[in-house]
Write a protein that holds these residues in place. Sequence first.
Motif: not given
Length: 187
Positions: A175-187
């Motif tokens: 998973l990319s940086f952007d994909e993982v960030r979305k799982h944590f619901e962080v913008n």
Amino acid sequence: MKYAVQIPFKPDLPYIGRATVVLGEHAKSSMDADAVLTRYYVPEKQQNLIKAALPKSLQDTTIFICRTTIDLGNFENDLKPHVHTDEKCVLNYYLQTNGEETSFFEGEIEPDSNIAIDNGNLYYMVNTDKLSKVETFQSNIGESWLLSTRQPHQVFCKTEQHKVRDMVQIYFMDLSFDEVRKHFEVN
């Protein structure tokens, strides 16, 4: 920030100090030099506690977990700009910090094998002549930061480290940086 973001992640780690079996040592400037970075095996029970602290949607993804120490005194207080070659991003949970700064760079990525003798072993150092620093953050004990490790980055300490930097690292292999960030619901 484009390449790093603080993440709400607080694993329960009562026994992480027992993770002392060395998996590998990296970033050596010569055969006789001490390594800057040491990775340690984290036993399965502790890995399960770490996985349980992740969002449910990430608990079954392909990850690698280790405890890592960084001794910048072994490399003139600076882990030079480098990129990782295996994972797509990493989540660092900081157990010990000393005012180190993590910086990210943009520009032409050109490997530099003159800095470390183990280039190509999960990472490679990069020539800084064609890079520009674009963002920096400073982590504190108990914080978690997600990093885009395919982007050139460095760890630097303005003064001598008083204690070795210590952290738990969760490497996301698919998973990319952007994909993982979305799982944590962080913008």
